[in-house]
Design an enzyme around this catalytic site. Structure first.
Site, PDB file in Angstrom:
ATOM      1  N   GLU A  66      -3.823  -7.741  -8.789  1.00 10.24           N
ATOM      2  CA  GLU A  66      -2.983  -6.857  -7.984  1.00 10.24           C
ATOM      3  C   GLU A  66      -1.682  -6.586  -8.731  1.00 10.24           C
ATOM      4  O   GLU A  66      -0.727  -7.379  -8.633  1.00 10.24           O
ATOM      5  CB  GLU A  66      -2.634  -7.522  -6.636  1.00 10.24           C
ATOM      6  CG  GLU A  66      -3.800  -7.766  -5.729  1.00 10.24           C
ATOM      7  CD  GLU A  66      -3.382  -7.786  -4.257  1.00 10.24           C
ATOM      8  OE1 GLU A  66      -3.905  -6.959  -3.498  1.00 10.24           O
ATOM      9  OE2 GLU A  66      -2.520  -8.608  -3.878  1.00 10.24           O
ATOM     10  N   SER A  83      -2.752  -0.376  -3.201  1.00  5.83           N
ATOM     11  CA  SER A  83      -2.878   1.020  -2.748  1.00  5.83           C
ATOM     12  C   SER A  83      -4.318   1.531  -2.766  1.00  5.83           C
ATOM     13  O   SER A  83      -4.567   2.697  -3.092  1.00  5.83           O
ATOM     14  CB  SER A  83      -1.960   1.943  -3.558  1.00  5.83           C
ATOM     15  OG  SER A  83      -0.605   1.607  -3.346  1.00  5.83           O
ATOM     16  N   GLU A 105       3.717 -11.270  -2.881  1.00  3.29           N
ATOM     17  CA  GLU A 105       4.752 -11.325  -1.831  1.00  3.29           C
ATOM     18  C   GLU A 105       5.196 -12.761  -1.584  1.00  3.29           C
ATOM     19  O   GLU A 105       6.353 -13.008  -1.246  1.00  3.29           O
ATOM     20  CB  GLU A 105       4.225 -10.660  -0.547  1.00  3.29           C
ATOM     21  CG  GLU A 105       4.160  -9.147  -0.710  1.00  3.29           C
ATOM     22  CD  GLU A 105       3.145  -8.454   0.175  1.00  3.29           C
ATOM     23  OE1 GLU A 105       2.626  -9.068   1.123  1.00  3.29           O
ATOM     24  OE2 GLU A 105       2.847  -7.268  -0.116  1.00  3.29           O
ATOM     25  N   ASN A 114      -6.325  -7.947   3.848  1.00  2.13           N
ATOM     26  CA  ASN A 114      -5.127  -8.781   3.974  1.00  2.13           C
ATOM     27  C   ASN A 114      -4.190  -8.085   4.963  1.00  2.13           C
ATOM     28  O   ASN A 114      -3.516  -7.127   4.614  1.00  2.13           O
ATOM     29  CB  ASN A 114      -4.461  -8.934   2.598  1.00  2.13           C
ATOM     30  CG  ASN A 114      -3.162  -9.732   2.684  1.00  2.13           C
ATOM     31  OD1 ASN A 114      -2.832 -10.290   3.732  1.00  2.13           O
ATOM     32  ND2 ASN A 114      -2.429  -9.789   1.588  1.00  2.13           N
ATOM     33  N   HIS A 170      -0.329 -14.703  -3.805  1.00  2.00           N
ATOM     34  CA  HIS A 170      -0.002 -13.296  -3.589  1.00  2.00           C
ATOM     35  C   HIS A 170       1.429 -13.014  -4.057  1.00  2.00           C
ATOM     36  O   HIS A 170       2.315 -13.845  -3.878  1.00  2.00           O
ATOM     37  CB  HIS A 170      -0.154 -12.938  -2.098  1.00  2.00           C
ATOM     38  CG  HIS A 170      -0.177 -11.463  -1.870  1.00  2.00           C
ATOM     39  ND1 HIS A 170       0.979 -10.709  -1.881  1.00  2.00           N
ATOM     40  CD2 HIS A 170      -1.196 -10.593  -1.673  1.00  2.00           C
ATOM     41  CE1 HIS A 170       0.648  -9.430  -1.676  1.00  2.00           C
ATOM     42  NE2 HIS A 170      -0.670  -9.337  -1.551  1.00  2.00           N
ATOM     43  N   LYS A 178      -1.569  -9.184   6.223  1.00  2.00           N
ATOM     44  CA  LYS A 178      -0.153  -9.581   6.042  1.00  2.00           C
ATOM     45  C   LYS A 178       0.458  -9.954   7.397  1.00  2.00           C
ATOM     46  O   LYS A 178      -0.236 -10.571   8.211  1.00  2.00           O
ATOM     47  CB  LYS A 178       0.616  -8.489   5.306  1.00  2.00           C
ATOM     48  CG  LYS A 178      -0.098  -8.095   3.991  1.00  2.00           C
ATOM     49  CD  LYS A 178       0.670  -7.189   3.089  1.00  2.00           C
ATOM     50  CE  LYS A 178      -0.167  -6.881   1.841  1.00  2.00           C
ATOM     51  NZ  LYS A 178       0.532  -6.062   0.862  1.00  2.00           N
ATOM     52  N   GLY A 208       1.393  -1.335  -1.978  1.00  2.00           N
ATOM     53  CA  GLY A 208       2.132  -0.640  -0.922  1.00  2.00           C
ATOM     54  C   GLY A 208       2.937   0.561  -1.399  1.00  2.00           C
ATOM     55  O   GLY A 208       3.796   1.060  -0.672  1.00  2.00           O
TER      56      GLY A 208
END
Ligand code: 13P
Length: 240
Positions: free
Chosen positions: A156, A202, A90, A8, A88, A10, A162
């Site tokens: 996730e 991560s 985000e 991904n 996701h 992003k 991250g």
């Protein structure tokens, strides 16, 4: 079961040159038996990259018409895009996507013939089982048993994305068990067993093999490390 390693990217990289170089490096070295590698770049690069399976990072919840700025599942299917990431964290956080929006997009993608990478995960301090059960139940509402073959679930945990604080394999295993229990209650044990589950958060070349060996997952969803060709190739090779 074939393993799935998904990159991904992003909102990266900023130039097509960088995207092409990164894709080219991965394409050259990331071929491993029994593992499918899927690259999910920003929309603009999708029609320009060839030679590996591709996924988009989002789709519109609408199919066509007067929806300025949106991209339809049908348009992606027409470009031979295979997968779409939906739900996701985000998108849930920065673009206010709810379980209901996620559900609408999942159904839209499946009807168009795209495979779905359905992301779920709890925030720091939230009760994992309750959150996962709620996200799965609402996200998959009205998804038919026969359509579940096209759905991959990506666990996730938001706190692991991250941050460098990856989820332990023990915790991942318990999340997988919780996901499977919810799938059993919705679709029965055979579909639950056959649904691929990925871990993301991560992941790097040092911890990737451990998830595949001891985390009970069928693959990985990689953010930051997928932008570094050597690192990403090492992760793909760790599935061997
Ligand atoms: P990182 O690998 O950068 O933690 O991101 C994970 C992720 O969000 C993949 O979708």
């Amino acid at each position: 079961m074939e393993k799935l390693i998904v990159a991904n990217w992003k909102l990266n990289p900023i130039t097509f040159k960088e995207a092409k170089d990164l894709f080219g490096a991965v394409k050259k070295h990331a071929k491993v038996k029994n593992t499918q590698v899927v690259i999910c770049p920003p929309f603009v690069y999708l029609p320009l990259l060839k030679g590996l399976s591709l996924g988009s990072q989002n789709i519109s919840s609408e199919q066509k018409g007067a929806f300025t700025g949106e991209i339809s599942a049908l348009q992606l299917k027409d470009l031979n895009i295979e997968y779409v990431i939906i739900g996701h964290s985000e998108r849930r956080k920065h673009f206010s996507e709810t379980n209901e929006t996620v559900n609408k997009k999942i159904k839209m993608a499946l009807e168009a013939g795209l495979k779905v990478i359905f992301c779920i995960g709890e925030n720091e301090g939230e009760e994992k089982n309750t959150i996962l059960q709620n996200q799965i139940t609402k996200g998959l509402a009205d998804v038919l048993p026969a359509q579940m073959e096209q759905v991959v679930i990506a666990y996730e945990p938001v706190w692991a994305i991250g941050t460098g604080k990856n989820c332990s394999t023990e915790e991942t295993k318990s999340a997988v068990e919780s996901i499977k229990n919810t799938l059993i209650s919705l679709y029965g044990s055979q579909i639950a067993e056959n649904t691929r589950i990925l871990y993301g958060g991560s992941v790097n070349s040092t911890n990737s093999a451990e998830y595949l060996k001891n985390g009970e997952v069928n693959g990985l969803l990689i953010g930051g490390a997928s932008l570094k060709p050597d690192e990403f190739i090492a992760i793909v090779k760790s599935t061997e």
